[in-house]
Design an enzyme around this catalytic site. Structure first.
Site: not given
Length: 154
Positions: A58-59
Protein backbone atom coordinates in the site's frame (compact mmCIF):
# COMPACT_ATOMS: atom_id res chain seq x y z
CA UNK A 1 3.26 21.19 39.87
CA UNK A 2 -0.48 20.65 40.48
CA UNK A 3 -2.41 17.44 39.66
CA UNK A 4 -3.92 18.81 36.42
CA UNK A 5 -0.50 19.85 35.08
CA UNK A 6 0.97 16.48 36.10
CA UNK A 7 -1.84 14.66 34.25
CA UNK A 8 -1.31 16.71 31.08
CA UNK A 9 2.44 16.04 31.16
CA UNK A 10 1.99 12.29 31.74
CA UNK A 11 3.73 10.10 29.16
CA UNK A 12 2.81 6.46 28.63
CA UNK A 13 5.62 4.57 26.88
CA UNK A 14 5.36 1.51 24.63
CA UNK A 15 6.02 -0.96 27.46
CA UNK A 16 3.18 0.48 29.53
CA UNK A 17 0.89 0.61 26.47
CA UNK A 18 1.43 -3.14 26.00
CA UNK A 19 0.41 -3.71 29.63
CA UNK A 20 -2.72 -1.63 29.12
CA UNK A 21 -4.04 -2.96 25.79
CA UNK A 22 -3.65 -6.42 24.22
CA UNK A 23 -2.47 -5.30 20.76
CA UNK A 24 0.94 -6.47 19.53
CA UNK A 25 3.09 -6.14 16.43
CA UNK A 26 2.18 -5.85 13.60
CA UNK A 27 -1.17 -4.31 14.60
CA UNK A 28 0.02 -2.20 17.56
CA UNK A 29 -0.26 1.27 16.03
CA UNK A 30 0.71 3.55 18.94
CA UNK A 31 4.30 4.08 20.13
CA UNK A 32 3.59 6.52 22.96
CA UNK A 33 0.71 8.42 24.54
CA UNK A 34 1.26 11.94 25.84
CA UNK A 35 -0.81 14.79 27.27
CA UNK A 36 -3.10 12.36 29.09
CA UNK A 37 -6.10 13.86 30.88
CA UNK A 38 -7.91 10.85 32.41
CA UNK A 39 -11.59 10.86 31.52
CA UNK A 40 -11.08 13.58 28.91
CA UNK A 41 -8.32 13.37 26.29
CA UNK A 42 -4.93 12.07 25.19
CA UNK A 43 -2.51 12.32 22.27
CA UNK A 44 -1.12 9.14 20.74
CA UNK A 45 2.13 9.14 18.79
CA UNK A 46 2.79 6.83 15.84
CA UNK A 47 6.24 7.14 14.30
CA UNK A 48 5.60 5.95 10.76
CA UNK A 49 8.56 3.89 9.52
CA UNK A 50 9.35 2.77 5.99
CA UNK A 51 9.66 -0.73 7.51
CA UNK A 52 5.94 -0.98 8.30
CA UNK A 53 4.62 -4.23 6.78
CA UNK A 54 1.59 -2.55 5.18
CA UNK A 55 3.82 -0.43 2.93
CA UNK A 56 4.78 -3.57 0.97
CA UNK A 57 1.35 -3.54 -0.63
CA UNK A 58 0.00 0.00 0.00
CA UNK A 59 1.61 1.13 -2.27
CA UNK A 60 5.09 -0.06 -3.27
CA UNK A 61 5.60 2.80 -5.74
CA UNK A 62 4.30 5.47 -3.30
CA UNK A 63 3.93 4.21 0.28
CA UNK A 64 0.83 5.59 2.05
CA UNK A 65 -0.46 4.54 5.46
CA UNK A 66 -3.94 3.01 4.99
CA UNK A 67 -6.73 5.19 6.37
CA UNK A 68 -8.22 2.25 8.23
CA UNK A 69 -4.94 1.90 10.18
CA UNK A 70 -5.00 5.60 11.03
CA UNK A 71 -8.48 5.08 12.50
CA UNK A 72 -7.17 1.97 14.32
CA UNK A 73 -4.35 4.08 15.80
CA UNK A 74 -6.96 6.61 16.98
CA UNK A 75 -8.94 3.79 18.59
CA UNK A 76 -5.86 2.35 20.32
CA UNK A 77 -5.08 5.79 21.73
CA UNK A 78 -8.66 5.94 23.02
CA UNK A 79 -8.30 2.45 24.54
CA UNK A 80 -5.23 3.61 26.47
CA UNK A 81 -7.22 6.64 27.67
CA UNK A 82 -10.07 4.34 28.79
CA UNK A 83 -7.70 2.09 30.76
CA UNK A 84 -5.92 5.09 32.29
CA UNK A 85 -9.33 6.47 33.31
CA UNK A 86 -10.76 3.21 34.71
CA UNK A 87 -7.58 2.04 36.42
CA UNK A 88 -5.75 -1.29 36.78
CA UNK A 89 -8.90 -3.45 36.67
CA UNK A 90 -9.35 -2.44 33.00
CA UNK A 91 -5.83 -3.45 31.91
CA UNK A 92 -5.73 -5.99 29.12
CA UNK A 93 -9.47 -5.89 28.47
CA UNK A 94 -10.64 -5.83 24.89
CA UNK A 95 -12.09 -2.63 23.46
CA UNK A 96 -14.25 -3.29 20.38
CA UNK A 97 -15.32 -0.80 17.73
CA UNK A 98 -19.09 -0.31 17.61
CA UNK A 99 -19.20 2.43 14.98
CA UNK A 100 -16.99 4.77 12.98
CA UNK A 101 -18.61 7.96 11.68
CA UNK A 102 -17.52 11.00 9.71
CA UNK A 103 -14.11 9.58 8.84
CA UNK A 104 -12.21 11.97 6.58
CA UNK A 105 -8.72 11.60 5.17
CA UNK A 106 -7.21 14.93 4.15
CA UNK A 107 -3.59 14.20 3.30
CA UNK A 108 -1.52 11.01 2.91
CA UNK A 109 0.59 9.80 5.83
CA UNK A 110 3.97 8.63 4.54
CA UNK A 111 7.14 6.98 5.86
CA UNK A 112 9.04 9.36 8.13
CA UNK A 113 5.92 11.14 9.37
CA UNK A 114 5.17 11.53 13.08
CA UNK A 115 1.43 10.99 13.30
CA UNK A 116 -0.22 12.60 16.33
CA UNK A 117 -3.62 11.21 17.29
CA UNK A 118 -5.60 13.78 19.28
CA UNK A 119 -8.43 11.89 21.00
CA UNK A 120 -11.25 13.42 23.06
CA UNK A 121 -13.92 11.58 25.00
CA UNK A 122 -17.32 12.89 23.97
CA UNK A 123 -19.31 10.75 26.43
CA UNK A 124 -19.51 7.39 28.13
CA UNK A 125 -22.37 5.34 29.47
CA UNK A 126 -21.55 2.06 31.16
CA UNK A 127 -19.09 0.16 29.00
CA UNK A 128 -19.76 2.25 25.85
CA UNK A 129 -17.54 5.24 25.09
CA UNK A 130 -17.77 7.75 22.24
CA UNK A 131 -14.73 9.68 20.97
CA UNK A 132 -13.75 12.29 18.44
CA UNK A 133 -10.25 12.25 17.04
CA UNK A 134 -7.93 14.13 14.71
CA UNK A 135 -4.75 12.86 13.15
CA UNK A 136 -2.07 15.46 12.54
CA UNK A 137 1.39 15.51 11.01
CA UNK A 138 2.97 18.67 12.38
CA UNK A 139 0.23 21.30 12.24
CA UNK A 140 -1.49 19.66 9.25
CA UNK A 141 -4.78 17.84 9.78
CA UNK A 142 -4.48 14.52 7.91
CA UNK A 143 -7.51 12.59 9.23
CA UNK A 144 -10.50 12.87 11.53
CA UNK A 145 -13.28 10.59 12.77
CA UNK A 146 -15.80 10.00 15.50
CA UNK A 147 -16.32 6.50 16.81
CA UNK A 148 -17.87 4.44 19.56
CA UNK A 149 -16.27 1.52 21.36
CA UNK A 150 -17.23 -0.95 24.05
CA UNK A 151 -14.89 -2.32 26.69
CA UNK A 152 -15.51 -5.98 27.48
CA UNK A 153 -14.36 -8.36 30.17
CA UNK A 154 -12.10 -11.06 28.73
Amino acid sequence: MDAATEAVNKVIDINRIMQMIPHRYPILMVDRVIDVMPGASAVGIKNVSANEPFFQGHFPQRPVMPGVLIVEAMAQTAAVLVVETLGPDAEGKLVYFMSVDSARFRKPVEPGDRLELHVKKERSRGSVWKFSAEGKVGDTLVAEATYAAMILDN
